[in-house]
Design an enzyme around this catalytic site. Structure first.
Site, PDB file in Angstrom:
ATOM      1  N   ARG A  80      40.485  35.839  54.665  1.00 59.81           N
ATOM      2  CA  ARG A  80      40.443  36.373  53.301  1.00 59.81           C
ATOM      3  C   ARG A  80      39.640  37.672  53.272  1.00 59.81           C
ATOM      4  O   ARG A  80      40.004  38.609  52.551  1.00 59.81           O
ATOM      5  CB  ARG A  80      39.872  35.332  52.335  1.00 59.81           C
ATOM      6  CG  ARG A  80      40.047  35.760  50.886  1.00 59.81           C
ATOM      7  CD  ARG A  80      39.764  34.643  49.919  1.00 59.81           C
ATOM      8  NE  ARG A  80      38.361  34.264  49.953  1.00 59.81           N
ATOM      9  CZ  ARG A  80      37.864  33.177  49.364  1.00 59.81           C
ATOM     10  NH1 ARG A  80      38.664  32.366  48.706  1.00 59.81           N
ATOM     11  NH2 ARG A  80      36.578  32.902  49.429  1.00 59.81           N
ATOM     12  N   LYS A 183      38.351  39.517  47.127  1.00 56.42           N
ATOM     13  CA  LYS A 183      36.981  39.142  46.741  1.00 56.42           C
ATOM     14  C   LYS A 183      36.127  40.406  46.796  1.00 56.42           C
ATOM     15  O   LYS A 183      35.392  40.639  47.751  1.00 56.42           O
ATOM     16  CB  LYS A 183      36.459  38.044  47.673  1.00 56.42           C
ATOM     17  CG  LYS A 183      35.330  37.232  47.064  1.00 56.42           C
ATOM     18  CD  LYS A 183      35.183  35.916  47.760  1.00 56.42           C
ATOM     19  CE  LYS A 183      33.915  35.187  47.385  1.00 56.42           C
ATOM     20  NZ  LYS A 183      33.825  34.823  45.973  1.00 56.42           N
ATOM     21  N   GLU A 219      42.031  31.717  36.030  1.00 55.66           N
ATOM     22  CA  GLU A 219      40.993  30.942  36.726  1.00 55.66           C
ATOM     23  C   GLU A 219      39.709  30.860  35.912  1.00 55.66           C
ATOM     24  O   GLU A 219      39.607  31.419  34.822  1.00 55.66           O
ATOM     25  CB  GLU A 219      40.763  31.461  38.143  1.00 55.66           C
ATOM     26  CG  GLU A 219      40.249  32.875  38.242  1.00 55.66           C
ATOM     27  CD  GLU A 219      40.059  33.320  39.687  1.00 55.66           C
ATOM     28  OE1 GLU A 219      39.737  32.490  40.553  1.00 55.66           O
ATOM     29  OE2 GLU A 219      40.194  34.530  39.947  1.00 55.66           O
TER      30      GLU A 219
END
Ligand code: PLP
Ligand code: COI
Length: 336
Positions: A80, A183, A219
């Protein structure tokens, strides 16, 4: 050190012994350096400071009953971070480098891994920043990868007890074709003011709707959203949310428990049909949601929390992470 109250740790920063650094310069990654300093030297024109060239990760290590330290799915975090790096034009740390730094930083700070049975864990925070200088908007040519650790308790102070979430259409976190799936710090900056509003009004966090239509659930602040109904684990499919490794794991555990799994668009209007809802993430683990307040329409949605299935999911995830259950999915690395 002696006075750490392991069973009552907040999710916060606590100074440990060592951190690790690795520089990317002249097109290659250098040697891993061990440091005791909590500071990093940085040029005032570094791209991380001006143009948000930064990405971070979060993963955990757990002390088992057998005295072994287990790290949960480090390779997924490595991949990620590579995706985030590609997304905002930073050098991608090789997976092997990421894993090596993960294991090394844990080994060096072994005495900070919370004892088995305290419910706490060691949080590992990898950070990748553009250190190259530029006043024009462009990618840096030098990067720094830092790994530090801190022992933590639950992210939501409620732990595995019901939390409440606020919904409002007055703020966006991430645009559909923007950086929500990476992220990167900018996403968190964008969420700060509405999160503060939620905290000030007594909510644990914000449940974000999709930015384009305000129709679908995205989310929950720093965690993904999941819901249970008709023996099915449902979770939003969206281009603007972070692909949560915890959520991915819960989908596998759910299927293993005989639940159906649906990763699909979830309309906010479907909310009242769910039997259980929750937030999931490395920091949040599973936080059952007891109330969701749509403050724009002054409407509350209430849920039984924690529900039976969320409880089972939580127990199985923890059992795998602490080593109480066999690692049948191959998610654990033991730190030797
Ligand atoms: N969503 C956001 C925005 C997050 O910051 C996090 C935390 O990493 C998550 C979801 C959960 O992801 P993971 O389960 O990989 O920690
Ligand atoms: C995590 O769950 O690892 C997070 O990064 C959440 C938050 C502290 C940003």
């Amino acid at each position: 050190m002696e006075n750490i109250n392991w069973s009552n740790l907040p999710f916060g920063y606590l100074k440990t012994d060592f951190n690790l650094r690795c520089y990317y310069r002249d097109g290659k990654w250098g040697e891993i350096e061990v440091s005791t300093s909590e500071e990093i030297p940085i040029h005032m024109a570094a791209t991380a400071l001006h143009y948000g060239q930064e990405s971070f990760e979060g993963l955990k290590a757990f002390m088992g009953k057998d005295g072994k330290i287990r790290v949960f799915r480090a390779e997924e975090n490595a991949k990620r971070m590579q995706g985030s790096a590609r997304g905002i034009l930073m050098a991608e740390p090789p997976i092997e480098l990421f894993k090596k730094m993960t294991f090394e930083v844990i080994r060096l700070n072994k005495r900070f891994v919370p004892p088995y049975g305290t419910g706490a864990s060691l949080y590992i925070r990898p950070l990748l920043i553009g250190t190259g200088k530029s006043v024009g908007v462009k990618a840096a040519d030098e990067f720094l990868l830092v790994f530090f650790v801190t022992p933590v308790g639950p992210y939501f102070k409620e732990g595995f007890s019901p939390v409440s979430m606020l919904v409002t259409r007055e703020y966006d976190r991430a645009a559909p074709l923007g950086t929500g799936k990476y992220k990167v710090g900018g996403n968190y900056a964008a969420s700060l003011s509405v999160m503060k509003k939620a905290h000030d009004e007594g909510y644990a966090n914000v449940l974000f709707l999709d930015a384009k239509e305000k129709k679908y659930i995205d989310e929950c602040g720093p965690a993904n959203f999941f819901a249970i109904k008709n023996n099915t684990y449902c979770t939003p499919k969206s281009e603007s949310i972070l692909p949560s490794i915890t959520n991915k794991s819960l989908m596998v555990i759910s299927a293993d428990m005989g639940l159906k799994v649906e990763e699909r668009k979830i309309e906010f209007s479907e909310l009242s049909t769910f039997e259980e809802v929750g937030a999931c993430g490395t920091a949040a683990v599973i936080s059952p949601i007891g109330k969701i307040s749509d403050i724009d329409n002054k409407k509350d949605y209430l849920f039984q929390a924690p529900g039976k299935i969320s409880t089972k999911l939580y127990e199985r995830l923890m059992a795998i992470q602490y080593g109480d259950e066999a690692d049948k999915f191959g998610w654990i690395d033991i730190v030797e």
